[in-house]
Structures are given as C-alpha cells and as structure tokens.
Design a protein around this motif. Structure first.
Motif, PDB file in Angstrom:
ATOM      1  N   LEU A  25       0.951  -1.094  -0.004  1.00  0.00           N
ATOM      2  CA  LEU A  25       0.010   0.094  -0.268  1.00  0.00           C
ATOM      3  C   LEU A  25       0.992   1.138  -0.363  1.00  0.00           C
ATOM      4  CD1 LEU A  25      -3.043  -1.189   2.559  1.00  0.00           C
ATOM      5  CD2 LEU A  25      -2.847  -0.778   0.011  1.00  0.00           C
ATOM      6  N   SER A  26       0.308   1.935  -1.422  1.00  0.00           N
ATOM      7  CA  SER A  26       1.519   3.376  -0.735  1.00  0.00           C
ATOM      8  C   SER A  26       0.706   4.239   0.313  1.00  0.00           C
ATOM      9  CB  SER A  26       1.415   4.240  -2.300  1.00  0.00           C
ATOM     10  OG  SER A  26      -0.288   4.590  -2.157  1.00  0.00           O
ATOM     11  N   SER A  27       1.448   5.100   0.729  1.00  0.00           N
ATOM     12  CA  SER A  27       0.421   5.908   1.612  1.00  0.00           C
ATOM     13  C   SER A  27      -0.722   6.952   1.206  1.00  0.00           C
ATOM     14  CB  SER A  27       1.657   7.924   1.700  1.00  0.00           C
ATOM     15  OG  SER A  27       1.949   8.168   0.978  1.00  0.00           O
ATOM     16  N   ARG A  28      -0.409   7.190  -0.038  1.00  0.00           N
ATOM     17  CA  ARG A  28      -1.721   7.536  -0.560  1.00  0.00           C
ATOM     18  C   ARG A  28      -3.348   6.747  -0.243  1.00  0.00           C
ATOM     19  NH1 ARG A  28       0.171  11.136  -6.161  1.00  0.00           N
ATOM     20  NH2 ARG A  28       1.271   9.316  -6.274  1.00  0.00           N
ATOM     21  N   ALA A  29      -2.693   5.198  -0.802  1.00  0.00           N
ATOM     22  CA  ALA A  29      -3.611   3.735  -0.527  1.00  0.00           C
ATOM     23  C   ALA A  29      -4.702   3.949   1.099  1.00  0.00           C
ATOM     24  CB  ALA A  29      -3.570   2.831  -0.469  1.00  0.00           C
ATOM     25  N   ARG A  30      -3.276   4.231   1.356  1.00  0.00           N
ATOM     26  CA  ARG A  30      -3.125   3.890   3.333  1.00  0.00           C
ATOM     27  C   ARG A  30      -4.452   4.779   3.922  1.00  0.00           C
ATOM     28  NH1 ARG A  30       2.241   2.818   3.371  1.00  0.00           N
ATOM     29  NH2 ARG A  30       2.569   4.349   4.062  1.00  0.00           N
ATOM     30  N   GLU A  34      -3.408   3.153  -8.398  1.00  0.00           N
ATOM     31  CA  GLU A  34      -1.732   3.304  -7.909  1.00  0.00           C
ATOM     32  C   GLU A  34      -1.333   3.513  -9.997  1.00  0.00           C
ATOM     33  OE1 GLU A  34       0.001   4.077  -6.109  1.00  0.00           O
ATOM     34  OE2 GLU A  34      -1.868   3.661  -4.369  1.00  0.00           O
ATOM     35  N   SER A  84      -1.618   7.646 -10.290  1.00  0.00           N
ATOM     36  CA  SER A  84      -0.348   8.167  -9.774  1.00  0.00           C
ATOM     37  C   SER A  84       0.168   8.150 -10.175  1.00  0.00           C
ATOM     38  CB  SER A  84      -0.225   7.848  -8.074  1.00  0.00           C
ATOM     39  OG  SER A  84      -1.916   7.557  -7.388  1.00  0.00           O
ATOM     40  N   ALA A  85       1.533   6.678 -10.417  1.00  0.00           N
ATOM     41  CA  ALA A  85       2.158   6.871 -11.540  1.00  0.00           C
ATOM     42  C   ALA A  85       2.193   7.361 -12.412  1.00  0.00           C
ATOM     43  CB  ALA A  85       2.590   4.882 -11.354  1.00  0.00           C
ATOM     44  N   ASP A 109       3.229  10.773 -12.354  1.00  0.00           N
ATOM     45  CA  ASP A 109       4.474  10.884 -11.210  1.00  0.00           C
ATOM     46  C   ASP A 109       5.763  10.846 -12.590  1.00  0.00           C
ATOM     47  OD1 ASP A 109       3.694  11.561  -9.085  1.00  0.00           O
ATOM     48  OD2 ASP A 109       4.677   9.672  -8.668  1.00  0.00           O
ATOM     49  N   ARG A 129      -6.690  11.180  -7.520  1.00  0.00           N
ATOM     50  CA  ARG A 129      -5.148  11.004  -7.817  1.00  0.00           C
ATOM     51  C   ARG A 129      -4.906  11.343  -9.510  1.00  0.00           C
ATOM     52  NH1 ARG A 129      -2.512   5.678  -5.273  1.00  0.00           N
ATOM     53  NH2 ARG A 129      -4.307   5.460  -3.761  1.00  0.00           N
TER      54      ARG A 129
END
Lengths: 309, 309, 309, 309
Positions: free
Chosen positions: A283-288, B175, B178-179, B182, B209
C-alpha cells in the motif's frame, strides 16, 4: 471434530495468516483472530486459502497453523489444499484431517477447459483424498480462469458424493445460485451448502437467492454475520451492507486486497503487523489515507468501525 | 468538429446502441439519449464501444449511427474502432473521422503478451490510421487479458504522438494513475488525458489521484458528473458516489451489465426498449426485482432516481 | 558434486519417473535408466520435470528419487522445483542441493504477463533460494502461457547472477537463440548455457544457431547426442535427425506425449512398465499400433530402433 | 456453384493472399495460384483464412478476391468469415455466397469456455447466417484457446444441421477423429466431412483414422494430395510424407509460418513477391538459408522440390 455437512450455514471467516515484521508466523495474532472470529458469531473458519498466503508457507508451517487453530476453537475448520498435483494435496489433507479439520477446499488448476475436464478433475481429487473427506468446490473464474456452468456444478455434485459445499464466487453469480437451487428442487442434484466468496460483493442478494451464507475474509466479518442472519430484516441488512460497500469494494481489489485487509485488521488491533511474505502487494501512503478516509466515513454509520487513530 | 486533445476532461458518456423489439437500430431513442447526455453536463460521447454492441452492427449501421449523433450534438464524439486487423480499423476510422468524430478508441487484441508486443501494436495502429487521428488507448485487462504496466503506457505515449487519451480501466488502478502522473511530472512522458472506465467503480478516488474524469456508461451519468466536478466538495462527492454504489456495482457485472443498464435506461424513459441483439445477457424476473429494489433505495438518497413504477 | 555452470553443454536427459503397475516408484527401472543415459553419452540428467510427473510425487518420494539418482551417477543432476509459492520451492531446493544436485529449474507461474512481472518473479526466486543455487530458467510459452522476449531473458540474466542456464523451448525459437547470442557478443548480458527442449523438434537447427545442446526426454536420447555432437558432420546430423522426426513429432503431442515416451522406453527394455500416475494420458490400441509402425520404419534407418517385437 | 456437403473429401488448399511489394493485392499471382492448385489435384480452395491474412483486407478487397477466384475455378471455394460479431460475419457471408462460394468457415472467439457456450455460439452463427449456408466448424485450440471435446463437436453437429464439415486441427487430435467416427457409426451424430489442418503435421495417420482429407496451406500441396489419395499405398504415403516432414515442421511455426510458406511459394514461381501486410513475421537471412537447405535436401527425395536457385 465434526465433519462438514451439506447443511452448513452462516459465515466461514477466511483467516489471513499473521506474520511478524521478520516474516515469521505470528501465533499470538492468530490466536487473537480466532477469538475474535468466535466473538462475532462466525460459524466456521477457513485456513490456508489464497488470501491466507498458503503458497508462501512451508508444509510444516501450514500444518502447525491448522493444528494450533484446531486446539483453540471448536468451530469447524476448512483447509485450502489446492496444489498442482494430487500427491501434495493428499499429503496436506491427510495431515489436517488427522488434526481435526472439518473438510478441505480445492480450487481447479487453471488449465481446465471442457466440462468433462472439470468434472474429471474433481473425480480425481475425491479418488486421491478418499471418500470420507468432505470437499469444498471452489468456483472462482475471475481468479482461476476455469468457468463452470451450473450444469457442471450439478454433475460434480452427483459424481462426487464427498463434495458437500460450494464456495461460490462466480461473477456474475446470482443466477447461478438460483439455477443450482432449482436443480436441487427438481431432484437433479444433491443439496450443496452454498457459501459465497468474491469478497462478499453481492452478499446482500446472494442470501436472498438461496445461499447459506458467506465464506470470505472481509475485514469486518461482523457485517457478513449481520447480513447472513438478517433474512427477516431485509432493509436493515441492506443498510448495513451498503454502509460497508465502499470499503468492501476497496478491499476486493486483486493484488492489493490482502494488503488492505491486513492494514484494517492491524488498525482494529487484531494483527500486530500487516506484514506479508513475498510476493506481496504494497500500500502506498495515498492508499492508506484512502482506507483511513473510508473507515472514518464508515464509522459514522457503523460504530464498530470507529477505530482509534 | 474539434479533435480530441490531451486536455480533455469531464465525463464522456459511453452510449448504448438502442434497438427496437425487432432488433432495428432505434434512432429516436438514440436522439433522446444524446439530448439527455447534453442536458446532464457530459463533455463528450463515446459510440461503438463494447457496451455499444459494436460487433453486432453492420458497417453501414455503425457509420450511420456516428453520422446521426454528430449531426445532433456539438460535443466531441469518440468512436470505438477495435478490430482484429488494421484494415477494418482503418476503414471505419476513415469514415467516422470524415463524418466529424473527435478521435477513435482502440483496445488491444487479447493475444498480446510482452511489453514490446503491446507497444508495437499501437505503433502499428498509428501507422495504419495516420498521425492526424487522435487515439484513445484502452487499458482494460479484465476484459482483454492484456496487462500494460505504467511503463508500457508511458512508452506508448512517447512512441505514438497521436495517442492523447488513456481510457483507464485497470483494476486495481489507483496506483497506475499516480504512477502516470508522476512520470509526466518527471518529464518521462507527454501528458495524457486520463478518463476512467471500469463502470466507475473507483471514480471517487480516481479523480483525487489525478484522473481528468470518466468515460463509462453508468445508467445515471448525472452522478459521474457530480463526482468529476465535485473536487472541491469531497464529502458531498463521496456521499453521492456511495449512494449509487450498490446499483453501480450491480450494473458492472460482466455479461449482464449491459442488460442492467438498458433496463434502467428504459425505466428512466430514455430507451423505448431494452432489447439487445444476440448474443445477449438476459435478466431474470428476480434480477429485475433486485434492480427495482436498488432503484427504490437509491431514490431516497438521490431524487433523480425516483422513477415512475 | 559440481554445480551447474554457464559452460554446460551436451544433452541433459529429462528422465521420466518409472512406476510399477501399482503406482509405486520403480527404483529398479530408474537405476536402469540412469545407467542407460550414461551409456549413450548424455552429459547430465534432469529429474522432476513436468515430464517426470513431479506434481504426482510426495515430497518424500521426490527427495528419495533425487538422492538415489545422485548415488548412482556422477553426472550433474538438475532438479525441477517449480511450485506455486516460494516456500515449497525453497524446501525442495534445500533438500536436493544438500543431496548433491547441480542446480534447480524453475518454470514461471502462468499468471505472469508484463516484462517486469517476469523479471521480478525470478529475482524473487533467487532471493528465496539463495545466490549459491544455480538456476535454470525455463522458457516454455506453449505450456506456461508466459511469453519472454529476448530482452526479458537478457534482463533476467543480468539481474539474477545465479541464473546460468536457459531451458529454451519457445516456439518458434530459432531467432531467439540468435538474438541471445548476439546480446552476449555485444556485452549486453552474461553468457547462458542454452539447452533446448520442446521435444527436440528443432534441434537440427538450434545447434547451428548457437545452442549448447538439448534438455529433453525423447525416447531415443542417442539421436540427441548424435545431433548435438555432430556439428562438423552437418549432413549426417540432419540425416539421423530426419530419420527420427516422424516418431519425435508423434512423441511431442501434448497430453499423451509422456505415454508415447514411456511406451517406447518399455519396448526398449528400459522401463518395466509404462504406467503413469493419475491424471494420465492413455494410448489407444490404434495409437500403440501407430507407434509400432513408426518404430519399424525408423529401424530401417537407425538400427538402434530395431526392437524385439 | 455447388454447395459444400458432408461428403467432401480430398485436399482443400488454404490459399495465401498474394501482395505486391507495395502491399496491393496481386491478382496475377492469385490467378497463378488458382491454376496451380487445380493442376496438382486439389478438390477445393479455402480463401480468407487466418493464413490468408484476412484481417488485413478491407471488406471490398476480401469480396473482390473471392469473386475473382470464383470466376477462375469450378472447384468449391470455402471462405473464412470469422469476426468478433455476427453482423460482420453475416455481411461477408451474404456477399461471398451470392458470388458463388460453397460454404463458410467460422472459428470460435477465444472467450468461449464451457461446453454450452461453444454450442450456443455456433447455434447463434447458424441463426445469423441462415440455415442454407454450409458451415465449416474450425476446431483449433492451439490458436484460439477454445477446447472442444468430441462430445461438443457431436452436439454442434446435431444442433446445427448446416454444419457439414469439421476443420480438424486439435493437437493431439488422432483420437478425436476416431471418437467422432465412432459417434457417427453409433448414430449419435450426423456425418461430418473431416478435413485436417494444423499444417498437415499428422496427416499420415489422420487419413488412416478416418479423416476425409486435408485443409491446409503447406507450400507443397502435391504432397498433401499424394497422402490423401494414397490410402492403398501406405508405405509410399509415409515415404513422401516423411520426406516433407522437416520442411513441413519448419513451415508450421507460429508467427513466421506464413513467411516461410510465401518464401517457398515465391521460390517455386507461384508468387511474384513474398510480401505480407503488417503485422507480419519476417525471415532473417539465417532463416532463409535454413529453408533453402531444407529444400535442397527435400529435392533429393521429391524431384518437385528441385527448384532453380
């Protein structure tokens, strides 16, 4: 220990396998989990499923986990024994049934295609494991790429007397439940206990369609119990289900679903760590933050989700 | 008509293709749909997607549908042109671009496996269609069995300048958004407009996101518009999203999802009939009752769902 | 026992696992097989491959087979240790390396899709097994549905120093061998020993393309040795290869290939029985007659195939 | 033009589509091919198969190719009409049947899994195309990932009266031919003409098992004719088959097989160019040298392969 029967119902909680930060099995957390499951009214526990990180356990670890849980609980315990061949499946089955398991669950290898191949595979399983071991048929096409029509499930139920339960996680699957119950009513197949998986994503209607309950590992099994036992309180069942649906949906993501589940269970104080063994979703910090946000929203509707930050 | 750009945002509604009970294209309903989409604030329309039953249309029907819609609306129109070979793709593209489409969408054939195969396929698409046709990359592994890592999407964005939009429906996919953002921030790929599909099942977080909006066909596009435009009203966005989630989840079932969508759109008075051409998923009476029940519950939270019985 | 190196060459015979009619491992036949392999000039033996019925063996049977063979021969022995998870893989690897195996072979799980997933999987394997265990990368898309481009093989060779050998069974695969040798010549990857599988179906040209030999289980390994060592007698190599091709092709059929192989090896006096454990492919009487016919025709061109009826 | 019947036999040559170096359809070469096929004794021609690069042709090109060939020959012509949906399939079928085709061939979409799905798909095809269009069922699991048990083929034969021929390219497939002929003898299904594809790799035995002939595109159709008509000269049939097997195997490689076939046909003077439209497999100089070598060796055994360098 009693064996699994065609009359099984309620919620079988699929337990994650707790690890500590060094990757060792955390038996303290496992004990806590088992006590928790009992306290919220589940009617059974499933160990060594895919979400139990079974392939990451050595044979000794796997059998020790099962033995320990069986010493802690009188609930029926189903053990996942899927393996690429019948030999390893038989070894693990023999060990866990001797330790007191109520039955074993077998997923199909993802090379099966035709109806006959699927039926033949489960006939082979029963021949390998012996007729006295209650068998749970796992029907999860999204994960295993094996598609079983209702007719094939009925054929297995007829051909394999030790098959007493269907872990139903086809998607879409509501019509399949209805079709199977219709087959049973017409005398075309013996009754199966039908417990629904697929993260519980359709549990609200699955029970109304005739399912006997759920077998899944959602991080708030209390909700599953509410829905499964709420047949005479339809609106309330849907209310509690809908309250949880945003989080449930988030947890059900392939690849990172187990990370979500362990994270919430850690936040609930059930697991000392949310560590997984490799390979693992992270989990990324965003996901948490997203999960924390969903928990906060859920807490307004279900006070059991009001967690200490 | 303006061409699709990397700055596109909002909601592109994926339109179903209305048929009458005899299976003919129902242009009256199609007109009503287009007017409806404009009235609720969508920023574009997508025609001939998988959920538009494109493979069940003859070439003439397909081009006539596109031409008609383009006469009725000034919104940008994206057309699905996926085909087993470049020749049919080029023919349809040529026709619809001449009629005024803003761009075309191409899904990968499900035989692609390696990174190079995927990138090479889209290079071939661009070579076949010409550099001047804006291209939407459809990334939907659940349906197409083709898995594109974020690096592969970035490679396509670099290698194919006409690719201006990603229809993002990987699952899990937060994710990935986000990737990609980024990568863009780091200068490793040109900006893509990212519109999210997958039934909108994660739209609440996808916008946060960094997605630019949605491209999906949920039967209440009003909700999609609310969420996509509600970036400064986070709680309200989640409230309306969560209210719709039980129905949205029900609609998102593979195989019968389009039947659910058309059934609701018929109940909303948008379609004269919910008929599909073969092969089709069919709703049982139990399923229709479940949808009606979900609509009734939704109507308490979103008055736009208060339909006449 | 010496460990496997990047310089390995010749023929590694993939041994079937002999069973008696009751399904017990037949160690007498296994001993006979090992002696036979040595007598015909193979340079190594591979145990517990897919064609060795590994998934049908218990852990104890598997390790006993490896231990016995290692007591009988000084040839390097490669052991197949593919498993759904790293835990079982590590257990078996630890046992067989302690017993003296030269290295282990790992096939990819058939859920891998992207380049990064494949490379990451083998990095995980090396982390789980330890850097000191020589690793054979099995590249067999037809069987495992995992497609590795030459670039991915090169990435694995760079990222995993313990990976010293490629079991090459892509199809078509001749250009892949050339591409890998070109990468090596350009300094883009360390040298790998390349031994070819796929039943030997292209061995005549694979050697000319730069392969170091064969790792397969064809029922006449003498022919494989002839071809691999016949680099300076091109025409003769092709003659003997072509003579065997009709039978080799027949043996290479998926599903029943092992039944063909065991049937011929029984006719050659190497196996006491051609029994397989379930699940198994079974030869019809028509199929056995076809094999007998192919053997009779082969016997005219290669006297080693003149078997007693 | 006569329609295809259940009694069809012999060799149906699958024609490649000739292109010139600029990618235009080369009708001169196509005419030469048709004349050649007639001269060597084939009994039918198949157009627009996978190996005919059908997906790379526009609808107009496809129909023009069929029309032209039908003007040049009185042989029955089968046309591949596989498409993602019934609409395009019906359009092409209507056009080619009006032009005089003898029947159409349909491969299953690779999303089909269960027995019922497969049977249902072909019932839908017949409903879409009409009962009067003779249908060829293409059973090619290696390419389409759809596995049909003999029982499923029998069900299709019973359910779809217009299905008169099986293009048999299962692998392994000899037992399937025997099973189907046994079903027919037992009155469990109507007779199908069975023509074998899969590059002809098992044609030597397929004919003995009861197949009616071959439908494939091997670059020396003369050999196919020899084998199919040589039932009373078993040894000679195997001799000529075995002589061609090294080249046949080389041509049968996925991905580059068509490049091999066109290269040889160009060397034979049948095609002016071996160009393919994109996407295409390309032969390296090493591959061309290997083919030349195989041709030279073949020329010693079959003088028809003595080509001018």
């Amino acid at each position: 220990m009693a064996l699994l029967t065609r009359e099984a119902k309620g919620v079988f909680a699929i337990s994650p396998t707790p690890f500590d930060e060094d990757g060792a099995v955390d038996f303290d957390s496992l004990r806590r989990l088992v006590d928790f499951y009992e306290s919220v009214g589940v009617t059974g526990i499933t160990l060594l499923g895919q979400m139990g990180e079974a392939p990451k356990l050595s044979h000794d670890e796997a059998t020790r986990i099962v033995s320990q849980v069986l010493q802690w609980t009188r609930l029926p315990v189903v053990v996942g024994v899927s393996a690429p061949g019948y030999a390893a499946m038989r070894e693990l089955t023999s060990d866990v049934m001797a330790a007191g398991a109520a039955g074993v669950m077998v997923a199909p290898p993802n090379t099966l295609r035709t109806d006959d191949q699927i039926v033949g595979y489960y006939e082979g399983v029963a021949a390998a494991l012996g007729d006295s071991v209650p068998l749970v048929l796992q029907d999860y096409p999204l994960s295993f790429s094996v598609v079983m029509s209702p007719k094939v499930v009925a054929r297995i139920a007829r051909a394999v007397p030790s098959c007493v339960m269907l872990k139903h996680e086809d998607w879409p699957g509501l019509e399949k439940i209805s079709a199977l119950r219709d087959f049973e009513a017409a005398g075309e197949m013996p009754r199966l206990s039908i417990l629904c998986g697929n993260g519980g994503l359709f549990l609200d209607f699955e029970v109304e369609r005739g399912a006997d309950g759920a077998m899944t590992g959602y991080c708030f099994p209390e909700m599953l119990v509410d829905v499964v036992t709420g047949a005479d309180r339809i609106e309330e069942s849907h209310d509690i289900f809908d309250a949880h649906l945003p989080l449930l949906r988030y947890e059900q993501q392939p690849g990172i679903g187990l990370a979500v589940r362990k994270y919430v269970m850690k936040r609930r104080g059930l697991l000392a760590s949310d560590a997984q063994r490799a390979p693992r979703g992270v989990l990324s910090s965003r996901a948490r933050a997203e999960i924390d946000y969903l928990l906060a929203r859920l807490g307004r509707l279900d006070k059991r989700a009001n967690l200490v930050a």
